[in-house]
Design a protein around this motif. Structure first.
Motif: not given
Length: 540
Positions: A17-21, A50-55, A57-62, A89-93
């Motif tokens: 998630a973007s908010w997670c340091g 695990a972001d809270e909003d689409d904006e 998510f998009k900023g982090y995913f970019s 998180i972070p968690f990688l399977v």
């Protein structure tokens, strides 16, 4: 992208998630690994947000070169969270070509082994661990410093120097971060020691293992170091930090002429003894320990607080108070700083204890030893203290920190009337017992312990409470805890359920109506349902 196209590939499901340091720090490592493996064409990563909003998510995913579960598909994201029991998180399977889970410890694998961990199977990780163990047994300077793509070091003028040129010498591996104040403070002392040893003709070299994130910072730091270094961002840097189990900075790992490790960290020995620490052998360190022991046995207040003309501390108005005026008193050395949240939280407790102790014994004082970075911060913090201080920037602060091995703040050292150290854990004693901890001696603390035991004899060994009806609460000695009733800090005795990590103050447990939670307190988690502890953000 059709899911069908992923069949036959190894997949990394990346919960982040973007908010997670910790996620923000780990994602670049995963991007680097992904790009290196992209040529193989058989590995893909799928981001599960695990972001809270689409904006967000998009900023982090970019910033990610891979795929993602659509943010709108919350049903799938929630199902994957539950399926893989994602609690932090972070968690990688890692999933293999047949859809079977290879590992749910992908984050640690990537951190430890990077692309060498591919294909991330248990067999591959076991192979790498066996290789590491064999490398330790057969360790040499070459096995430490030479990689498959590099057999050289760099000097501070940018020239390449073969590792072979320093084989057979005693070598210090200097793990350093140029922007880190402790490293910046230690480097001049290390330079002085290095140049003195070289002037004597001793066979000693240093290699910096840079941990800098910015190249300008690395170059600036390297200019002040008259020795060699690994290149900036060399992959061996993080690998060596893991190999030597680096836990603090600065660290100087000493490798002997035979390529074996002599000392896991000689920085304190350099700080305290300079060239006398050479050649860093176990025998030499035993000699240094005897010197330190003799110092401690001969310790007086003046021996630790007086240095040349610096024979005073200061009061609230800046007036100088001679150290000689404090001889014969019990003194607390308070290492602290305005920028440090735990220090600010502890200060009111210390002030309260200070006033209570002074009421019964005037032969008591506290001396503030600041780790603040500027005079205004020092002035502001000291203005709220009713005791004495070393002046801001006083050179005695560094020697006192070394002598008492101050690696974290706040730290409170108790010095007795004879000038000997009573305890280095006076902070914990103030937290536990307040002013009652005075005079901090072992005999007095035993008396307090007996008083607590006597107090508890009047209380039931176990009880039921309406805030925790599923289990009995057992009277338990607890160093510190947060009461699940009043949500205040507690010490010494708790009515505790170990299975549920539930605690009540004895008074809250035995007085109905006190055990009420205050639900009005604001949630301090970064996002609803999560809490971060520095390395990992946990689901709560």
């Amino acid at each position: 992208v059709k899911i069908q196209s992923l069949k036959g590939k190894k997949i990394g499901l990346y919960f982040s998630a973007s908010w997670c340091g910790p996620c923000q720090r780990f994602t670049p490592n995963l991007v680097e690994l992904y790009n290196e493996l992209s040529e193989k064409g058989d590995f893909e990563v799928v981001f599960v947000s695990a972001d809270e909003d689409d904006e967000s998510f998009k900023g982090y995913f970019s910033k990610m070169p891979w795929l993602a579960i659509p943010f709108s598909d919350s049903e799938t994201r929630d199902r994957l969270d539950g399926l893989f029991k994602v609690m932090g998180i972070p968690f990688l399977v890692i999933i293999d070509e047949d859809g079977k889970v290879v590992s749910d410890d992908g984050v640690e694998i990537v951190r430890e082994y990077g692309v060498e961990g591919y294909p991330f199977t248990r067999k591959r990780i076991e192979e790498l661990r066996e290789q590491e163990e064999a490398a330790r047994k057969n360790q040499s300077l070459r096995s430490i410093l030479v990689s498959s793509s590099r057999d050289y070091l760099v000097s501070n003028d940018g020239k390449k120097v073969s590792v072979a040129e320093i084989e057979g010498k005693t070598v210090g591996l200097y793990f350093s971060l140029s922007s880190y104040k402790s490293c910046a403070d230690f480097t001049p002392k290390l330079v002085q020691t290095y140049e003195q040893l070289k002037a004597k003709g001793d066979s000693f070299e240093i290699v910096t293992i840079p941990l800098d994130e910015e190249e300008d910072s690395y170059k600036q730091g390297l200019e002040s170091m008259p020795w060699f270094s690994l290149p900036f961002k060399d992959k061996s840097c993080e690998k060596l930090a893991r190999y030597f189990e680096l836990s603090t900075l600065p660290s100087l790992v000493v490798i002997g002429p035979d390529g074996k490790t002599l000392q896991p960290n000689a920085s304190e020995a350099i700080e305290g003894h300079g060239i006398l620490a050479y050649p860093f052998t176990a025998e030499k360190f035993a000699e240094l320990e005897e010197i330190e022991k003799a110092k401690r046995e001969a310790q007086t207040l003046e021996s630790i607080l007086v240095s040349g003309d610096l024979n005073f501390v200061i009061g609230k108005d800046g007036a100088k108070v001679p150290v000689s005026d404090l001889v014969g008193k019990t003194i607390l050395l308070y290492f602290s700083a305005h920028w440090c949240p735990p220090c600010r939280a502890f200060l009111p407790k210390l002030i309260e204890a200070y006033h209570k102790i002074k009421e019964v014994d005037s032969a008591f004082e506290v001396i503030f030893i600041s780790s603040d970075s500027d005079q205004p911060s020092f002035d502001e913090f000291f203005s709220g203290m009713p005791w004495l201080s070393l002046p801001f920037g006083d050179e005695r602060k560094a020697s006192l920190s070394r002598y008492f091995k101050v690696h974290g703040i706040p730290m409170l050292i108790a010095i007795g009337p004879t000038g000997k150290t009573i305890t280095t854990e006076a902070r914990d004693l103030i937290v536990l017992h307040g002013a009652n901890a005075y005079p901090f001696t072992e005999d007095h603390l035993k008396e307090i312990e007996e008083q607590y035991k006597e107090m508890a004899r009047e209380w039931p060994e176990k009880l039921k409470h309406n805030l925790h009806e599923q289990h009995d609460l057992i009277l338990t000695q607890r160093r510190d805890f947060i009461c699940d009733g009043c949500e205040e800090e507690g010490h010494v005795w708790s009515y505790n359920c170990e299975d549920c990590d539930f605690d009540l103050h004895p008074m809250c447990a035995m007085e109905e109506g006190k055990g009420k939670k205050d639900d009005s307190k604001e949630d301090q988690a970064p996002q609803e349902g999560w809490v971060c502890d520095g390395e990992v953000c946990h689901r709560v």
